[in-house]
Design a protein around this motif. Structure first.
Motif, short mmCIF file in Angstrom:
data_model
loop_
_atom_site.label_atom_id
_atom_site.label_comp_id
_atom_site.label_asym_id
_atom_site.label_seq_id
_atom_site.Cartn_x
_atom_site.Cartn_y
_atom_site.Cartn_z
N ALA A 44 0.84 -1.11 -0.27
CA ALA A 44 -0.08 0.26 -0.41
C ALA A 44 0.74 1.28 -0.02
O ALA A 44 0.54 1.87 -0.21
CB ALA A 44 -0.85 -0.11 0.52
N ASP A 45 2.36 1.46 0.22
CA ASP A 45 3.38 2.36 0.49
C ASP A 45 3.75 2.42 -0.84
O ASP A 45 3.87 2.12 -1.60
CB ASP A 45 4.27 1.79 1.12
CG ASP A 45 5.38 3.17 1.35
OD1 ASP A 45 4.84 3.69 0.69
OD2 ASP A 45 6.18 2.88 2.48
N PRO A 46 2.93 3.51 -1.27
CA PRO A 46 3.79 4.20 -2.49
C PRO A 46 5.27 4.40 -3.03
O PRO A 46 5.20 3.87 -3.97
CB PRO A 46 2.66 5.08 -2.90
CG PRO A 46 1.95 6.18 -1.78
CD PRO A 46 1.80 5.17 -1.12
N ASP A 47 5.84 4.70 -2.12
CA ASP A 47 7.08 4.86 -2.81
C ASP A 47 7.73 3.00 -2.89
O ASP A 47 8.29 3.08 -3.26
CB ASP A 47 7.54 5.27 -1.35
CG ASP A 47 7.69 6.75 -1.00
OD1 ASP A 47 6.53 6.94 -1.92
OD2 ASP A 47 7.46 7.15 0.23
N THR A 48 7.49 1.93 -1.90
CA THR A 48 7.38 0.86 -2.07
C THR A 48 6.93 -0.31 -2.96
O THR A 48 7.24 -1.27 -3.26
CB THR A 48 7.93 -0.13 -1.27
OG1 THR A 48 6.26 0.01 0.18
CG2 THR A 48 9.24 0.92 -0.73
N ARG A 49 5.67 0.81 -3.33
CA ARG A 49 4.83 -0.52 -4.12
C ARG A 49 4.88 -0.90 -4.98
O ARG A 49 4.64 -2.53 -6.06
CB ARG A 49 3.36 -0.38 -4.36
CG ARG A 49 2.59 -0.91 -5.18
CD ARG A 49 1.25 -0.16 -5.28
NE ARG A 49 -0.07 -0.63 -6.38
CZ ARG A 49 -0.36 -0.97 -5.32
NH1 ARG A 49 -1.32 -1.34 -4.58
NH2 ARG A 49 -1.77 -2.07 -6.03
N ASP A 50 6.01 -1.09 -5.99
CA ASP A 50 6.71 -1.69 -7.38
C ASP A 50 7.90 -2.30 -7.06
O ASP A 50 7.52 -3.23 -7.74
CB ASP A 50 6.76 -0.29 -8.40
CG ASP A 50 6.17 0.15 -9.00
OD1 ASP A 50 5.35 0.07 -9.21
OD2 ASP A 50 6.38 1.59 -9.62
N ASP A 51 8.54 -2.36 -6.33
CA ASP A 51 9.58 -2.93 -5.73
C ASP A 51 8.76 -4.39 -4.59
O ASP A 51 9.14 -5.88 -4.82
CB ASP A 51 10.13 -2.87 -4.67
CG ASP A 51 10.66 -1.18 -5.11
OD1 ASP A 51 11.19 -1.63 -6.52
OD2 ASP A 51 11.31 -0.63 -4.19
N VAL A 52 7.73 -3.88 -4.26
CA VAL A 52 6.97 -5.27 -3.71
C VAL A 52 7.05 -5.91 -4.47
O VAL A 52 6.47 -7.07 -5.38
CB VAL A 52 5.96 -4.69 -2.88
CG1 VAL A 52 4.89 -6.41 -2.03
CG2 VAL A 52 6.21 -3.99 -1.24
N ILE A 53 5.65 -5.54 -5.85
CA ILE A 53 5.00 -6.20 -6.73
C ILE A 53 6.03 -7.10 -7.79
O ILE A 53 6.04 -8.07 -7.63
CB ILE A 53 4.25 -5.60 -8.03
CG1 ILE A 53 3.16 -4.43 -6.97
CG2 ILE A 53 3.68 -6.21 -8.85
CD1 ILE A 53 2.46 -4.00 -7.98
N GLU A 54 7.08 -6.70 -7.77
CA GLU A 54 8.45 -7.09 -9.10
C GLU A 54 8.77 -8.54 -8.39
O GLU A 54 8.68 -9.48 -8.24
CB GLU A 54 9.32 -6.10 -8.53
CG GLU A 54 10.60 -6.82 -9.49
CD GLU A 54 11.82 -5.37 -10.08
OE1 GLU A 54 13.46 -6.01 -9.81
OE2 GLU A 54 11.37 -4.08 -9.97
N ALA A 55 9.11 -7.84 -6.23
CA ALA A 55 9.71 -9.27 -5.28
C ALA A 55 8.45 -10.19 -5.62
O ALA A 55 8.85 -11.41 -5.24
CB ALA A 55 9.59 -9.21 -4.28
N LEU A 56 7.04 -10.46 -5.64
CA LEU A 56 5.92 -10.91 -5.83
C LEU A 56 6.36 -11.45 -7.50
O LEU A 56 5.94 -13.27 -6.92
CB LEU A 56 5.11 -10.62 -5.79
CG LEU A 56 4.83 -10.34 -3.54
CD1 LEU A 56 3.26 -9.00 -3.52
CD2 LEU A 56 4.54 -11.03 -3.23
N ASP A 57 6.07 -10.85 -7.52
CA ASP A 57 6.49 -11.70 -9.29
C ASP A 57 7.41 -12.81 -9.43
O ASP A 57 7.25 -13.69 -9.98
CB ASP A 57 6.21 -10.57 -10.95
CG ASP A 57 5.07 -9.78 -10.52
OD1 ASP A 57 4.59 -10.61 -9.92
OD2 ASP A 57 5.49 -8.77 -11.14
N SER A 58 8.62 -12.04 -8.52
CA SER A 58 10.22 -13.14 -8.92
C SER A 58 9.63 -14.52 -8.22
O SER A 58 10.13 -15.15 -8.48
CB SER A 58 11.15 -12.53 -8.09
OG SER A 58 11.17 -11.11 -9.18
N LEU A 59 9.24 -13.85 -7.30
CA LEU A 59 9.06 -14.96 -6.14
C LEU A 59 7.91 -16.30 -6.57
O LEU A 59 7.82 -17.72 -6.79
CB LEU A 59 7.67 -14.84 -4.64
CG LEU A 59 6.81 -16.17 -4.35
CD1 LEU A 59 8.37 -17.04 -3.53
CD2 LEU A 59 6.90 -15.58 -2.74
N ALA A 60 6.79 -15.79 -7.52
CA ALA A 60 5.84 -16.67 -8.13
C ALA A 60 6.58 -17.32 -9.25
O ALA A 60 6.60 -18.80 -9.36
CB ALA A 60 4.69 -15.59 -8.79
#
Length: 134
Positions: A44-60
């Motif tokens: 939910a934090d706009p400053d980290t959202r893209d990094d979290v999504i990228e990390a989740l995509d890597s985990l997937a």
């Protein structure tokens, strides 16, 4: 197979035997709650959202692909880092500790019924009454 009814007085933090008595379960619902809450807070934090999504995509990608040793752990650690997640642990006080010890004792002794040497009995807890008696 349906899960048996819990035998603990507090199932969200408990030890239980598997229905065939060949294994046990440690249930800690609070860790899942905390993990998801912390992950969503990072997302939910706009400053980290893209990094979290990228990390989740890597985990997937790791979960869906052929894994090399350590790859899953590294992907999870990346998510924990970018989402600023805390250590997965649950605090408990003395009453819960005593209850958990009793539950684990039942599970351990049942699992070790054919190999008692594999089960070591935990050190007994010295109570104030024991100290006064000595």
């Amino acid at each position: 197979m349906k899960n048996p009814e819990p035998t603990s007085s507090h199932p969200p933090l408990s030890f239980e035997l598997r229905s065939d008595h060949l294994a046990g379960y440690l249930r800690v619902d609070q860790i899942r709650t905390d993990t998801l809450t912390q992950l969503v807070a990072g997302w939910a934090d706009p400053d980290t959202r893209d990094d979290v999504i990228e990390a989740l995509d890597s985990l997937a990608a790791v979960v869906q692909g052929i894994r090399r040793e350590g790859e899953l752990d590294a992907a999870i650690e990346e998510i924990e880092g970018v989402a600023s997640m805390e250590t997965a642990r649950v605090e408990f006080k003395a009453p819960a500790g005593g209850r958990l010890l009793r539950e684990l004792d039942v599970v351990a002794h049942t699992l070790g019924r054919f190999n008692l040497a594999a089960i070591t009995t935990p050190r007994s807890v010295t109570t104030q009454q024991d100290r006064r008696a000595s």
